[in-house]
Design a protein around this motif. Sequence first.
Motif, short mmCIF file in Angstrom:
data_model
loop_
_atom_site.label_atom_id
_atom_site.label_comp_id
_atom_site.label_asym_id
_atom_site.label_seq_id
_atom_site.Cartn_x
_atom_site.Cartn_y
_atom_site.Cartn_z
N SER A 1 -7.79 22.19 2.06
CA SER A 1 -7.57 20.75 2.15
C SER A 1 -7.63 20.30 3.61
CB SER A 1 -6.20 20.37 1.56
OG SER A 1 -5.95 18.99 1.75
N ARG B 1 -5.99 10.00 11.22
CA ARG B 1 -5.39 11.18 10.60
C ARG B 1 -5.10 10.98 9.12
NH1 ARG B 1 -1.58 14.00 15.30
NH2 ARG B 1 -3.33 14.28 16.76
N ASN B 2 -5.08 9.75 8.67
CA ASN B 2 -4.91 9.48 7.24
C ASN B 2 -6.25 9.41 6.51
OD1 ASN B 2 -2.09 9.37 7.38
ND2 ASN B 2 -2.12 7.19 7.94
N ASN B 3 -7.34 9.55 7.27
CA ASN B 3 -8.67 9.49 6.66
C ASN B 3 -9.61 10.42 7.43
OD1 ASN B 3 -11.00 8.82 5.30
ND2 ASN B 3 -10.72 6.61 5.50
N ILE B 4 -9.33 11.72 7.32
CA ILE B 4 -10.10 12.71 8.06
C ILE B 4 -11.57 12.77 7.61
CG2 ILE B 4 -10.30 15.18 8.58
CD1 ILE B 4 -7.30 15.33 8.69
N GLU C 1 -6.17 17.35 4.43
CA GLU C 1 -5.02 16.45 4.61
C GLU C 1 -3.98 17.06 5.55
OE1 GLU C 1 -3.35 15.29 0.92
OE2 GLU C 1 -5.23 14.50 0.10
N GLY C 2 -3.41 16.21 6.37
CA GLY C 2 -2.34 16.63 7.26
C GLY C 2 -2.79 17.37 8.50
N ARG C 3 -4.10 17.46 8.72
CA ARG C 3 -4.58 18.18 9.89
C ARG C 3 -4.57 17.29 11.13
NH1 ARG C 3 -7.73 22.92 9.16
NH2 ARG C 3 -7.62 23.66 7.01
#
Length: 350
Positions: free
Chosen positions: A179, A231-234, A181-183
């Motif tokens: 995933s 960061r909310n839309n990598i 997300e959160g990176r």
Amino acid sequence: MQRIIDTLYLLIPLALAAFLMVAPLNAAPVASLKEIATVEGVRYNQLIGYGLVVGLDGTGDGSRTGFTNQSLTNMLSRMGISAHPDDINVDNVAAVMVTAMLPPFASPGARIDITVSSMGNADSLQGGTLLLTPLKAPNGDVYAVAQGQVSLGGSADAAHATAGRIVNGAIVERSIPFSLEGRSSITLLLKNADFIAANNAQDAINNQYGEEIAHARSSGVIEVIVPENLRNNIPRFIAQLETIPVQLSNSGKIIVNERTGTIVVGSDIRLSTVAVSHGNLTVRIEPQFNEEGEVVEPGRNDRVALFENGISIGNVVDALNRMGMTAEDMIAILQAMKQAGALSGDLEFI
């Protein structure tokens, strides 16, 4: 001889051992980041399985392939049918290996294409049906199951009748646990490790966002910090990165395919003083001028080719081509120049 900065010469031997040249470019090549790099972890995964193709018209493995009999016997046993391998005729059955590529982020229920290849004595898989086959990753986990009508992409007279495909022939049963997300950062992997390309990609990314978010860790790895507002839309951030143009270095290699006689010459390759004798031709890298002070170019019937020191290999190949050199002669001359230490680039045979 007029000096030209040649980005690329592509030479292919013709009927009379001539070469076809691609027009040279004057600037270093530019490519989008997507063309030269991938995101670490975002990749295809290989799957493999063993299965049976049934319904063949007498073109199957036959009695010569014992493991096909055993496989069919085991399958019938699991279905509650008792049979002995010696009592089974597998002329209409073929044992096959099934391969597939699981795309990144593929979710359960998605369909992927598969390739079916005979591994026994089958003459053709034309008209056959692949029975339910689990497809596994190297760790043994099943990620998809395959089944369907095998297509050879043509008629029964196809050149490779023992291999075929099934479009959308497998259903994904589980996804790869990865995933974005959160990176807070992502890692870019250059497809061809090169310090110049890595440095140029780093600078291009930093110039695009106006801050030092990209750092080249090596010739093949670039770490990029994800901006706070993305960061909310990598996925959007990666899509932006992939469109950034990156200036590449000119090739410093000569690629030679001895089987076909094809030679690909990079533009950064220069020649220093050398003399090579091949057959009744002598190639000398040193200046020769006429009365007007111009460099003399060799004609088609000349057997001594004179070139000025530091000339590009592309110009030499062009002149030798006009003299009627064959592909084999050209390769031999390039090898001799490299061994003499007069060729600045790498000579690579494929």
